[in-house]
Design an enzyme around this catalytic site. Structure first.
Site, PDB file in Angstrom:
ATOM      1  N   TYR A   1      -9.187  15.450  67.122  1.00 23.50           N
ATOM      2  CA  TYR A   1      -7.882  15.541  66.445  1.00 23.50           C
ATOM      3  C   TYR A   1      -7.949  14.840  65.081  1.00 23.50           C
ATOM      4  CZ  TYR A   1      -2.948  14.073  65.663  1.00 23.50           C
ATOM      5  OH  TYR A   1      -1.702  13.812  65.140  1.00 23.50           O
TER       6      TYR A   1
ATOM      7  N   LYS B   1      -7.174  16.286  61.268  1.00 24.10           N
ATOM      8  CA  LYS B   1      -6.147  15.703  60.391  1.00 24.10           C
ATOM      9  C   LYS B   1      -6.772  15.166  59.099  1.00 24.10           C
ATOM     10  CE  LYS B   1      -2.189  16.204  62.625  1.00 24.10           C
ATOM     11  NZ  LYS B   1      -0.972  16.842  62.073  1.00 24.10           N
TER      12      LYS B   1
HETATM   13  N1  LIG Z   1       3.128  11.838  68.309  1.00 19.25           N
HETATM   14  C1  LIG Z   1       2.320  11.099  67.568  1.00 19.25           C
HETATM   15  O1  LIG Z   1       1.859  10.024  67.974  1.00 19.25           O
HETATM   16  C2  LIG Z   1       1.954  11.562  66.177  1.00 19.25           C
HETATM   17  C3  LIG Z   1       1.366  10.630  65.310  1.00 19.25           C
HETATM   18  C4  LIG Z   1       1.023  11.034  64.016  1.00 19.25           C
HETATM   19  C5  LIG Z   1       1.256  12.329  63.616  1.00 19.25           C
HETATM   20  N2  LIG Z   1       1.802  13.231  64.488  1.00 19.25           N
HETATM   21  C6  LIG Z   1       1.974  14.605  64.026  1.00 19.25           C
HETATM   22  O2  LIG Z   1       3.348  14.917  63.975  1.00 19.25           O
HETATM   23  C7  LIG Z   1       3.538  16.315  64.193  1.00 19.25           C
HETATM   24  C8  LIG Z   1       4.552  16.531  65.292  1.00 19.25           C
HETATM   25  O3  LIG Z   1       4.033  15.950  66.482  1.00 19.25           O
HETATM   26  P1  LIG Z   1       4.928  15.605  67.771  1.00 19.25           P
HETATM   27  O4  LIG Z   1       4.611  14.219  68.140  1.00 19.25           O
HETATM   28  O5  LIG Z   1       6.338  16.012  67.538  1.00 19.25           O
HETATM   29  O6  LIG Z   1       4.226  16.550  68.850  1.00 19.25           O
HETATM   30  P2  LIG Z   1       4.860  17.585  69.884  1.00 19.25           P
HETATM   31  O7  LIG Z   1       6.086  17.027  70.493  1.00 19.25           O
HETATM   32  O8  LIG Z   1       3.715  17.972  70.758  1.00 19.25           O
HETATM   33  O9  LIG Z   1       5.290  18.810  68.964  1.00 19.25           O
HETATM   34  C9  LIG Z   1       4.340  19.631  68.347  1.00 19.25           C
HETATM   35  C10 LIG Z   1       5.053  20.852  67.823  1.00 19.25           C
HETATM   36  O10 LIG Z   1       4.099  21.696  67.171  1.00 19.25           O
HETATM   37  C11 LIG Z   1       4.318  23.020  67.657  1.00 19.25           C
HETATM   38  N3  LIG Z   1       3.130  23.879  67.525  1.00 19.25           N
HETATM   39  C12 LIG Z   1       1.928  23.732  68.120  1.00 19.25           C
HETATM   40  N4  LIG Z   1       1.121  24.748  67.773  1.00 19.25           N
HETATM   41  C13 LIG Z   1       1.838  25.551  66.943  1.00 19.25           C
HETATM   42  C14 LIG Z   1       1.567  26.756  66.237  1.00 19.25           C
HETATM   43  N5  LIG Z   1       0.401  27.380  66.338  1.00 19.25           N
HETATM   44  N6  LIG Z   1       2.545  27.283  65.459  1.00 19.25           N
HETATM   45  C15 LIG Z   1       3.743  26.673  65.346  1.00 19.25           C
HETATM   46  N7  LIG Z   1       4.085  25.552  66.014  1.00 19.25           N
HETATM   47  C16 LIG Z   1       3.127  24.994  66.779  1.00 19.25           C
HETATM   48  C17 LIG Z   1       4.725  22.837  69.095  1.00 19.25           C
HETATM   49  O11 LIG Z   1       5.327  24.031  69.582  1.00 19.25           O
HETATM   50  P3  LIG Z   1       5.243  24.483  71.128  1.00 19.25           P
HETATM   51  O12 LIG Z   1       6.405  23.792  71.792  1.00 19.25           O
HETATM   52  O13 LIG Z   1       5.371  25.954  71.076  1.00 19.25           O
HETATM   53  O14 LIG Z   1       3.913  24.022  71.649  1.00 19.25           O
HETATM   54  C18 LIG Z   1       5.710  21.695  68.936  1.00 19.25           C
HETATM   55  O15 LIG Z   1       6.950  22.170  68.481  1.00 19.25           O
HETATM   56  C19 LIG Z   1       2.138  16.878  64.508  1.00 19.25           C
HETATM   57  O16 LIG Z   1       1.583  17.433  63.352  1.00 19.25           O
HETATM   58  C20 LIG Z   1       1.374  15.641  64.937  1.00 19.25           C
HETATM   59  O17 LIG Z   1      -0.014  15.789  64.751  1.00 19.25           O
HETATM   60  C21 LIG Z   1       2.170  12.865  65.743  1.00 19.25           C
END
Ligand SMILES: NC(=O)c1ccc[n+]([C@@H]2O[C@H](COP(=O)([O-])OP(=O)(O)OC[C@H]3O[C@@H](n4cnc5c(N)ncnc54)[C@H](OP(=O)(O)O)[C@@H]3O)[C@@H](O)[C@H]2O)c1
Length: 245
Positions: free
Chosen positions: A149, A153
């Protein structure tokens, strides 16, 4: 750029942080919020609270045809929030699964890039606008338990810098958001500390308003960024020590 009055598009709007982007944009006075999701029906309830402003749209960022259709249909966008992402918590050597590696690259890097390229002319036509890319502090240093991952990123971070340079002439602000662990489903197996998703969104939208390019929401990310500036090798060694412990 003011968020008030913007026409925003959020990818992964049904996810943990995505839903807070919708709420944050609503609270900041966005005029319209295109809420992109692979299954837009998952946004039925939140859209029902403000149907004139929240428009669920079908959007898989790995699907060229859907992205093209979105650009054509939503040519009024001036704030693009690339929030969609996937993470499979996999190491690189011990448990490599190339399908998962490809998926992380397809969504986190190529999907984000595809959205930026597709919407760049729209943003230009609408006065420049802004792009917000959801990255992570782990784009700057590898966390070996989640190494694959991190690599995807890191590609997204470097792409963000390149896109920023290229779109400067059309006055598009390109913001990279680099939190530590955020309290959502994606990080449910991670230990604390975790920053609240609403804090990540608040910092990201404030960066758009203030014209700040690199954002580190939460203490964990800010401390790590400070350490990375001071002694990047020490941070790398500390991360690899977690694997050994
Ligand atoms: N959580 C953390 O600790 C963290 C830390 C740093 C950065 N981030 C980043 O923040 C962002 C949001 O993460 P989150 O924590 O909210 O994760 P999350 O709850 O797993 O949400 C991820 C979202 O991305 C969508 N997605 C996945 N594949 C996709 C595709 N091919 N096309 C369109 N949508 C897609 C998912 O949709 P589905 O419901 O259809 O799967 C979901 O809505 C991500 O980029 C993640 O890498 C997260």
């Amino acid at each position: 750029m003011q968020v008030q009055g913007t026409i925003a598009l959020v990818t992964g709007a049904n996810g943990g942080i995505g839903q807070y982007y919708i709420q944050g944009l609503q609270a900041a006075g966005a005029t319209r919020i295109y809420a992109g999701a692979r299954h837009p029906e998952s946004l039925k309830n939140i859209a029902a609270t403000d149907p004139d402003r929240i428009i669920p749209i079908p959007l898989d960022i790995t699907d060229e045809a859907l992205v093209k259709a979105a650009v054509e249909a939503y040519s009024d966008v001036n704030l693009l929030i690339n929030n969609a992402g996937v993470g499979f918590n996999q190491r690189l050597v011990a448990e490599i699964n190339f399908d998962k590696v490809r998926s992380e690259i397809e969504v986190n890097y190529l999907g984000m890039l595809r959205m930026c390229l597709a919407f760049a002319p729209v943003l230009k036509a609408n006065g420049g606008g802004a792009i917000v890319n959801m990255l992570t502090i782990l784009a700057k240093v590898n966390f070996p338990l989640n190494a694959s991952y991190c690599a995807s990123k890191a590609a997204a971070l470097l792409a963000t810098q390149g896109i920023r340079a290229e779109l400067a002439s059309q006055k598009t602000l390109v913001v990279g958001v680099m939190p530590g662990t955020v309290d959502t489903g994606m990080s449910k197996d991670f230990p604390p500390p975790k920053v609240a998703p609403e804090e990540v969104v608040r910092a990201a939208l404030q960066a758009v308003i203030d014209g700040v390019e690199d954002v580190y929401p939460g203490e964990q990310a800010q401390e790590m960024q400070a350490q990375l500036l001071q002694d990047p090798k020490a941070v790398e060694k500390w991360m690899s020590g977690i694997l050994a412990s």
